[in-house]
Design a protein around this motif. Structure first.
Motif, PDB file in Angstrom:
ATOM      1  N   GLY A   1      29.413 -10.339 -21.595  1.00  0.00           N
ATOM      2  CA  GLY A   1      29.739  -8.928 -21.750  1.00  0.00           C
ATOM      3  C   GLY A   1      28.747  -8.179 -22.615  1.00  0.00           C
ATOM      4  O   GLY A   1      28.590  -6.954 -22.483  1.00  0.00           O
ATOM      5  N   GLN A   2      28.043  -8.893 -23.475  1.00  0.00           N
ATOM      6  CA  GLN A   2      27.026  -8.238 -24.308  1.00  0.00           C
ATOM      7  C   GLN A   2      25.892  -7.685 -23.448  1.00  0.00           C
ATOM      8  O   GLN A   2      25.254  -6.692 -23.821  1.00  0.00           O
ATOM      9  N   LEU A   3      25.664  -8.312 -22.304  1.00  0.00           N
ATOM     10  CA  LEU A   3      24.632  -7.804 -21.406  1.00  0.00           C
ATOM     11  C   LEU A   3      25.031  -6.452 -20.820  1.00  0.00           C
ATOM     12  O   LEU A   3      24.176  -5.615 -20.534  1.00  0.00           O
ATOM     13  N   PHE A   4      26.342  -6.239 -20.617  1.00  0.00           N
ATOM     14  CA  PHE A   4      26.803  -4.937 -20.131  1.00  0.00           C
ATOM     15  C   PHE A   4      26.480  -3.855 -21.157  1.00  0.00           C
ATOM     16  O   PHE A   4      25.968  -2.775 -20.818  1.00  0.00           O
ATOM     17  N   ILE A   5      26.800  -4.153 -22.427  1.00  0.00           N
ATOM     18  CA  ILE A   5      26.611  -3.163 -23.489  1.00  0.00           C
ATOM     19  C   ILE A   5      25.133  -2.821 -23.658  1.00  0.00           C
ATOM     20  O   ILE A   5      24.740  -1.646 -23.625  1.00  0.00           O
ATOM     21  N   THR A   6      24.313  -3.849 -23.832  1.00  0.00           N
ATOM     22  CA  THR A   6      22.887  -3.590 -24.061  1.00  0.00           C
ATOM     23  C   THR A   6      22.218  -3.016 -22.825  1.00  0.00           C
ATOM     24  O   THR A   6      21.307  -2.187 -22.923  1.00  0.00           O
ATOM     25  N   PHE A  26      23.584  -0.992 -20.533  1.00  0.00           N
ATOM     26  CA  PHE A  26      23.900   0.431 -20.449  1.00  0.00           C
ATOM     27  C   PHE A  26      23.184   1.220 -21.541  1.00  0.00           C
ATOM     28  O   PHE A  26      22.725   2.348 -21.314  1.00  0.00           O
ATOM     29  N   GLN A  27      23.092   0.647 -22.732  1.00  0.00           N
ATOM     30  CA  GLN A  27      22.411   1.338 -23.822  1.00  0.00           C
ATOM     31  C   GLN A  27      20.933   1.558 -23.497  1.00  0.00           C
ATOM     32  O   GLN A  27      20.375   2.620 -23.794  1.00  0.00           O
ATOM     33  N   ARG A  28      20.310   0.575 -22.878  1.00  0.00           N
ATOM     34  CA  ARG A  28      18.881   0.670 -22.547  1.00  0.00           C
ATOM     35  C   ARG A  28      18.642   1.262 -21.160  1.00  0.00           C
ATOM     36  O   ARG A  28      17.501   1.414 -20.751  1.00  0.00           O
ATOM     37  N   GLN A  29      19.772   1.538 -20.430  1.00  0.00           N
ATOM     38  CA  GLN A  29      19.670   1.996 -19.046  1.00  0.00           C
ATOM     39  C   GLN A  29      18.833   1.005 -18.217  1.00  0.00           C
ATOM     40  O   GLN A  29      17.956   1.391 -17.442  1.00  0.00           O
ATOM     41  N   TYR A  30      19.162  -0.255 -18.424  1.00  0.00           N
ATOM     42  CA  TYR A  30      18.419  -1.344 -17.784  1.00  0.00           C
ATOM     43  C   TYR A  30      19.357  -2.037 -16.786  1.00  0.00           C
ATOM     44  O   TYR A  30      20.177  -2.878 -17.141  1.00  0.00           O
ATOM     45  N   THR A  31      19.247  -1.664 -15.531  1.00  0.00           N
ATOM     46  CA  THR A  31      20.153  -2.132 -14.493  1.00  0.00           C
ATOM     47  C   THR A  31      20.127  -3.645 -14.344  1.00  0.00           C
ATOM     48  O   THR A  31      21.167  -4.269 -14.105  1.00  0.00           O
ATOM     49  N   MET A  32      18.973  -4.245 -14.477  1.00  0.00           N
ATOM     50  CA  MET A  32      18.840  -5.681 -14.271  1.00  0.00           C
ATOM     51  C   MET A  32      19.703  -6.450 -15.258  1.00  0.00           C
ATOM     52  O   MET A  32      20.351  -7.449 -14.899  1.00  0.00           O
ATOM     53  N   GLU A  33      19.747  -5.992 -16.492  1.00  0.00           N
ATOM     54  CA  GLU A  33      20.528  -6.685 -17.514  1.00  0.00           C
ATOM     55  C   GLU A  33      22.024  -6.604 -17.202  1.00  0.00           C
ATOM     56  O   GLU A  33      22.750  -7.590 -17.354  1.00  0.00           O
ATOM     57  N   VAL A  34      22.481  -5.445 -16.759  1.00  0.00           N
ATOM     58  CA  VAL A  34      23.882  -5.300 -16.368  1.00  0.00           C
ATOM     59  C   VAL A  34      24.189  -6.212 -15.181  1.00  0.00           C
ATOM     60  O   VAL A  34      25.216  -6.897 -15.150  1.00  0.00           O
ATOM     61  N   ALA A  35      23.319  -6.234 -14.202  1.00  0.00           N
ATOM     62  CA  ALA A  35      23.526  -7.048 -13.006  1.00  0.00           C
ATOM     63  C   ALA A  35      23.573  -8.531 -13.351  1.00  0.00           C
ATOM     64  O   ALA A  35      24.407  -9.276 -12.817  1.00  0.00           O
ATOM     65  N   VAL A  36      22.707  -8.975 -14.243  1.00  0.00           N
ATOM     66  CA  VAL A  36      22.718 -10.382 -14.665  1.00  0.00           C
ATOM     67  C   VAL A  36      24.048 -10.716 -15.324  1.00  0.00           C
ATOM     68  O   VAL A  36      24.636 -11.772 -15.066  1.00  0.00           O
ATOM     69  N   GLY A  37      24.544  -9.812 -16.159  1.00  0.00           N
ATOM     70  CA  GLY A  37      25.830 -10.037 -16.809  1.00  0.00           C
ATOM     71  C   GLY A  37      26.968 -10.143 -15.808  1.00  0.00           C
ATOM     72  O   GLY A  37      27.838 -11.017 -15.919  1.00  0.00           O
ATOM     73  N   VAL A  38      26.971  -9.274 -14.805  1.00  0.00           N
ATOM     74  CA  VAL A  38      28.024  -9.291 -13.786  1.00  0.00           C
ATOM     75  C   VAL A  38      27.969 -10.575 -12.975  1.00  0.00           C
ATOM     76  O   VAL A  38      28.982 -11.270 -12.786  1.00  0.00           O
ATOM     77  N   VAL A  39      26.783 -10.908 -12.481  1.00  0.00           N
ATOM     78  CA  VAL A  39      26.629 -12.106 -11.640  1.00  0.00           C
ATOM     79  C   VAL A  39      26.958 -13.367 -12.430  1.00  0.00           C
ATOM     80  O   VAL A  39      27.652 -14.266 -11.937  1.00  0.00           O
ATOM     81  N   ALA A  40      26.485 -13.440 -13.676  1.00  0.00           N
ATOM     82  CA  ALA A  40      26.750 -14.616 -14.497  1.00  0.00           C
ATOM     83  C   ALA A  40      28.245 -14.769 -14.765  1.00  0.00           C
ATOM     84  O   ALA A  40      28.782 -15.885 -14.721  1.00  0.00           O
ATOM     85  N   SER A  41      28.944 -13.669 -15.007  1.00  0.00           N
ATOM     86  CA  SER A  41      30.387 -13.721 -15.256  1.00  0.00           C
ATOM     87  C   SER A  41      31.134 -14.203 -14.022  1.00  0.00           C
ATOM     88  O   SER A  41      32.051 -15.041 -14.113  1.00  0.00           O
ATOM     89  N   VAL A  42      30.756 -13.695 -12.856  1.00  0.00           N
ATOM     90  CA  VAL A  42      31.421 -14.092 -11.609  1.00  0.00           C
ATOM     91  C   VAL A  42      31.163 -15.571 -11.302  1.00  0.00           C
ATOM     92  O   VAL A  42      32.086 -16.323 -10.951  1.00  0.00           O
ATOM     93  N   LEU A  43      29.918 -15.993 -11.438  1.00  0.00           N
ATOM     94  CA  LEU A  43      29.581 -17.392 -11.153  1.00  0.00           C
ATOM     95  C   LEU A  43      30.306 -18.343 -12.099  1.00  0.00           C
ATOM     96  O   LEU A  43      30.766 -19.417 -11.680  1.00  0.00           O
ATOM     97  N   LEU A  44      30.415 -17.958 -13.362  1.00  0.00           N
ATOM     98  CA  LEU A  44      31.124 -18.802 -14.320  1.00  0.00           C
ATOM     99  C   LEU A  44      32.600 -18.914 -13.960  1.00  0.00           C
ATOM    100  O   LEU A  44      33.186 -19.999 -14.026  1.00  0.00           O
ATOM    101  N   ALA A  45      33.206 -17.801 -13.555  1.00  0.00           N
ATOM    102  CA  ALA A  45      34.615 -17.825 -13.157  1.00  0.00           C
ATOM    103  C   ALA A  45      34.828 -18.735 -11.946  1.00  0.00           C
ATOM    104  O   ALA A  45      35.790 -19.517 -11.894  1.00  0.00           O
TER     105      ALA A  45
END
Length: 232
Positions: free
Chosen positions: A181-186, A188-207
Motif C-alpha cells: 500500500g505504500q506504493l499507492f501513496i508514493t 500518487f504523490q509523485r504522479q508515477y503510474t508505474m509505482e501505483v500499478a506495481v503496488g496493485v499487481v503485487a497485492s493481487v498476486l500475493l492474495a
C-alpha cells in the motif's frame, strides 16, 4: 488510473522502475505485508476460536458475540485505524506495526468466529455421541473429533479472512505501514503510474498466492473430505 496517466509525463509501463533499489524495496514491502497479515490472522484465531467454542457450548452467547464482531467489522477501515492511533496510548501504539495489527485483527474476528461456529455445528451429532460413549472427555472430544471434522469450514473462513486482510493491509499505509500500500501513496504523490500499478499487481498476486497455499493446506490436512467429495 487514467487521470494519473494523463498527469504523469513518464512512460507506462516504465520497466526502469525495477532497478536494484526498488527491487530491494519491493522485497521489504512484501515481508511487511505478509507479517501484518499473518499476525492479524494469528491473533484473530487466538481470539475467535475460544469465543466460537464458548458460543457452541453456551448458545446464549452466540447472538451477542456475532453482533459484536459484526459491528466491529462494519467500521470503515480508515476510521478504525485512525481511531486506534488516536485514542490508544501513544507509547504503546502510535505509529507502530502493533497499531495496524490491532486494527486488522478486529476485522478478522467476524469471519473467523462465524466459520468456526459453523464448522463445529457441522459435525454430525452421532459422531460426537459416539466419541462421548467411548469415554472422550469434552476437551479431548473437541481436539480429536470435532475440530478435525470442522477443519474444512474453518479453513474456508481463514481463506476469506486472509484475502480480506491482505486488501486491508494497504490501508495502513496512512500511518506508515501498509506493505504494498505504500506504493499507492508514493505513486500518487509523485504522479508515477508505474509505482501505483506495481503496488496493485503485487497485492493481487500475493492474495492469489496466499489463497492457493491455503487451498493446498486444506487438502493436505483434510484428505478425507477430498476423497468423500470425489465419491459423491
Amino acid at each position: 488510473m487514467s487521470t494519473l496517466l494523463a498527469q504523469s509525463g513518464r512512460p507506462f509501463p516504465d520497466w526502469a522502475w525495477f532497478d536494484e533499489r526498488n527491487v530491494d524495496r519491493l522485497r521489504d514491502l512484501f515481508v511487511e505485508h505478509v507479517q501484518l497479515t499473518g499476525l492479524a490472522l494469528l491473533f484473530g484465531l487466538l481470539i475467535a476460536i475460544p469465543l466460537a467454542v464458548a458460543a457452541v457450548r453456551w448458545r446464549r452467547l452466540y447472538s451477542p458475540l456475532l453482533n459484536l464482531t459484526g459491528v466491529l467489522f462494519t467500521i470503515p477501515s480508515a476510521a478504525l485505524i485512525i481511531a486506534v492511533f488516536a485514542f490508544l496510548p501513544v507509547q504503546t501504539f502510535g505509529l507502530k506495526p502493533r497499531t495496524s495489527v490491532l486494527a486488522l485483527t478486529i476485522y478478522t474476528l467476524l469471519i473467523l468466529f462465524r466459520n468456526t461456529v459453523a464448522g463445529l455445528d457441522s459435525v454430525p451429532r452421532d459422531v460426537t455421541e459416539a466419541a462421548t460413549a467411548m469415554g472422550f472427555r469434552p476437551s479431548r472430544r473437541l481436539l480429536r473429533v470435532e475440530f478435525p471434522l470442522a477443519l474444512p469450514v474453518i479453513i474456508a473462513g481463514i481463506r476469506i479472512a486472509a484475502v480480506t486482510t491482505l486488501g486491508l493491509v494497504t490501508v495502513t499505509a496512512f500511518i506508515g505501514q501498509g506493505g504494498f500500500g505504500q506504493l499507492f501513496i508514493t505513486g500518487f504523490q509523485r504522479q508515477y503510474t508505474m509505482e501505483v500499478a506495481v503496488g496493485v499487481v503485487a497485492s493481487v498476486l500475493l492474495a492469489v498466492l496466499v489463497d492457493l497455499l491455503l487451498v493446498w493446506a486444506e487438502r493436505a490436512l483434510t484428505p478425507w473430505s477430498q476423497s468423500r467429495g470425489g465419491a459423491t
